[in-house]
Design a protein around this motif. Sequence first.
Motif, short mmCIF file in Angstrom:
data_model
loop_
_atom_site.label_atom_id
_atom_site.label_comp_id
_atom_site.label_asym_id
_atom_site.label_seq_id
_atom_site.Cartn_x
_atom_site.Cartn_y
_atom_site.Cartn_z
N ALA A 2 18.77 81.05 -13.03
CA ALA A 2 19.32 80.31 -11.89
C ALA A 2 20.77 80.51 -11.71
CB ALA A 2 18.88 79.21 -11.41
N THR A 3 21.41 80.80 -12.94
CA THR A 3 22.93 80.72 -13.20
C THR A 3 23.59 81.89 -13.79
OG1 THR A 3 22.56 79.70 -15.33
CG2 THR A 3 22.78 78.36 -13.68
N CYS A 4 24.74 82.10 -13.77
CA CYS A 4 25.40 83.26 -14.39
C CYS A 4 26.86 82.75 -14.85
CB CYS A 4 25.45 84.50 -13.48
SG CYS A 4 26.56 84.43 -12.20
N ASP A 7 13.94 75.70 -4.53
CA ASP A 7 13.74 75.31 -2.84
C ASP A 7 13.27 74.01 -2.70
OD1 ASP A 7 14.36 75.86 -0.20
OD2 ASP A 7 12.42 77.10 -0.07
N THR A 8 13.78 73.27 -1.89
CA THR A 8 13.38 71.91 -1.42
C THR A 8 13.65 70.97 -2.31
OG1 THR A 8 11.08 71.92 -2.34
CG2 THR A 8 11.52 72.82 -0.09
N LYS A 9 14.23 71.14 -3.41
CA LYS A 9 14.65 70.39 -4.61
C LYS A 9 16.15 70.37 -4.91
CE LYS A 9 9.96 69.78 -6.80
NZ LYS A 9 9.27 69.76 -7.97
N ASP A 10 16.83 71.42 -4.58
CA ASP A 10 18.18 71.65 -5.15
C ASP A 10 18.92 71.62 -3.86
OD1 ASP A 10 20.71 72.21 -5.69
OD2 ASP A 10 20.30 74.23 -7.01
N PRO A 11 19.63 70.35 -3.62
CA PRO A 11 20.43 70.35 -2.68
C PRO A 11 21.55 71.42 -2.27
CG PRO A 11 21.07 68.57 -3.91
CD PRO A 11 20.02 69.24 -4.40
N ASP A 12 22.10 71.86 -3.07
CA ASP A 12 23.07 72.91 -3.03
C ASP A 12 22.65 74.27 -2.34
OD1 ASP A 12 24.43 71.15 -4.33
OD2 ASP A 12 25.40 72.38 -6.02
N ILE A 13 21.12 74.51 -2.37
CA ILE A 13 20.87 75.71 -1.57
C ILE A 13 20.05 75.30 -0.27
CG2 ILE A 13 20.58 77.21 -3.77
CD1 ILE A 13 17.70 76.59 -3.96
N ASP A 14 20.28 73.80 -0.12
CA ASP A 14 19.60 73.44 1.30
C ASP A 14 20.77 73.93 2.49
OD1 ASP A 14 18.25 72.35 3.29
OD2 ASP A 14 18.66 70.46 2.69
N VAL A 15 20.92 75.10 2.87
CA VAL A 15 21.83 75.37 3.57
C VAL A 15 21.40 75.73 5.00
CG1 VAL A 15 23.47 76.21 1.92
CG2 VAL A 15 21.42 77.76 2.45
N GLY A 16 20.22 75.49 5.27
CA GLY A 16 19.69 75.95 6.56
C GLY A 16 20.24 74.79 7.44
N PRO A 17 20.12 75.20 9.09
CA PRO A 17 19.63 76.30 9.61
C PRO A 17 20.55 77.42 9.74
CG PRO A 17 20.22 74.77 11.24
CD PRO A 17 20.57 74.02 10.01
N LEU A 18 21.87 77.26 9.14
CA LEU A 18 22.94 78.38 9.29
C LEU A 18 22.76 79.56 8.47
CD1 LEU A 18 26.35 76.12 9.64
CD2 LEU A 18 24.95 77.52 11.53
N PHE A 19 22.08 79.21 7.22
CA PHE A 19 21.91 80.36 6.15
C PHE A 19 20.45 80.40 5.67
CE2 PHE A 19 26.38 79.09 6.23
CZ PHE A 19 26.94 80.25 6.25
N ILE A 20 20.20 81.56 5.33
CA ILE A 20 18.79 81.53 4.66
C ILE A 20 19.25 82.37 3.22
CG2 ILE A 20 17.12 81.38 6.28
CD1 ILE A 20 17.29 84.51 6.87
N VAL A 21 18.72 81.73 2.30
CA VAL A 21 18.94 82.44 0.79
C VAL A 21 17.58 82.64 0.12
CG1 VAL A 21 21.36 81.39 0.59
CG2 VAL A 21 19.41 80.09 0.03
N GLY A 22 18.03 83.65 -1.09
CA GLY A 22 16.87 83.80 -1.80
C GLY A 22 15.97 85.17 -1.10
N ASP A 23 14.73 85.16 -1.79
CA ASP A 23 13.76 86.27 -1.07
C ASP A 23 12.49 85.54 -0.59
OD1 ASP A 23 15.55 87.99 -2.62
OD2 ASP A 23 14.18 87.96 -4.62
N LYS A 44 16.95 70.59 -11.13
CA LYS A 44 16.00 71.52 -10.63
C LYS A 44 16.80 72.71 -9.99
CE LYS A 44 11.79 70.13 -11.22
NZ LYS A 44 10.83 70.94 -12.29
N THR A 45 17.67 73.37 -10.67
CA THR A 45 18.75 74.44 -10.22
C THR A 45 18.02 75.35 -9.25
OG1 THR A 45 19.76 74.00 -12.11
CG2 THR A 45 20.53 75.90 -10.90
N ASN A 46 18.47 75.76 -8.18
CA ASN A 46 17.98 76.92 -7.28
C ASN A 46 16.46 76.68 -6.98
OD1 ASN A 46 20.55 77.77 -7.59
ND2 ASN A 46 19.87 79.99 -7.91
#
Length: 485
Positions: free
Chosen positions: A400-402, A265-281, A261-263
Amino acid sequence: MTFAEKPEGNRSLVDEKQQYLGARHQANGKPGASGKARLSARQEAKDKCDLPRKSLNMYTWQEIQRHSQETDQWLVINRKVYDVTGWADRHPGGRQVLNHYAGEDATDVFRAMHPDPDIVRLYLKPLLIGELAPEEPNQERNKNSRLVEDFQELRKTLETMNLFNANLGFFFLHFGQLLILEALAWVIVWHFGSGWLVTIFISCLLTVAQAQSMFLQHDMGHLSVFKKSKWNHLMQKFVMSHFKGLSTKWWNNRHFQHHVKTNIDTKDPDIDVGPLFIVGDLTPVEHGKNKIKYIDYEKQHLYFCMVAVPLLMPVCMNLESILEMYRRRYWEDIAWVNSFYIRYFITFGPFYGIFGTMVLIYLIKLLESLWFGYVSQMSHIPMKISREENQDWLSTQVLATCNVEQSFFNDWFTGHLNFQIEHHLFPTMPRHNYHKVAPLVKSLCAKHGLPYVNKPMLKAFGDIFRALKNSAALWKEAYCTHPEI
């Protein structure tokens, strides 16, 4: 079934495809040595799971989608419906991987994540409860069936071309690199002493070994490099836990969620970067509207440089790994990780002492963190981050990748993960074959109007900061324009 040997030289992929697709069975029809190994494993699985076949019920997609809870999980593979609720806790890839696909078609992700799916299908037999009704499409109705079929056809072509077969020489060469760097670091400190210049130099050598070992263990977690899975398992333990001091089970459970489940939210742990960061739109706007402000998010791109990247390996990942090992009682991983620290104290303790060796380990992990942090984030943070949309496998991974442009240095520096699109579409493909697949993937994306993003490395690094600044701007706008509730 075997295919003609791969042609040497610089023939095009089209020529290779034609040759492989035109190959015939061996005259005697017998499998080779690798075929015997696979048949033996399949027979072993069949003996374990040869249960009476249940009568199959017919289900619609609407019925299947109702079974998407953690306590009630159905999924579809090749039109067969499986109830995986009771199996989830025993799933080698972790229970969350199955939970993420509950109520959905998992055909392509199943094929992508299992090096030998024929064996796994035998273990699936007791979980089979039915199949799709004849009038139901192969995938959910919101998916582009033509795109799915084209991608599956591409995969069959790549399998026919033997591009999922690993080159043992490639992996042993990289493994030899690790051993040489470790030995060289010890020889240097033994010969020249433990002065600060020597310490910096051997730290750089050991950092290269640590970073390259991350890429190597990544291969062992995804591929069938060896014919027997136990050797892949042992090699990953040796490289990940003994060489790096991290839990293999913790890493696999986390990393497989990222792949399936790349990128998301709530399923990909690599973008679970809160509360220090907020990512995406989406998350930044929600935080802004709800007046959530743990830090000054306008400066999060600076925090990323000063805090997140330097502390990713020595603090965040190490603490997370240790807590998971002891919480889950991964005794085997605990023993392997302890061997990492024992080896360092035996090797460098006589020169630096206990405290000095701990400082050396921290310095190495700090330098590796800078390396791995940028390599792992440049292909995802700048790309689409969304909530669950239940898209087809190809669209999900490509959006979700490049990629980062190919060169000798880029390939070595990123462990060939500069081909992130191909890696996510075909995780069980050896990384030395990504460059051969890339033109075919790019062509398929162009056919279906999907963006295939390929960047210079410095631009990819810069896009991390630009993406963080853009998310911060969305947060600020929502924070300032919506009154407090």
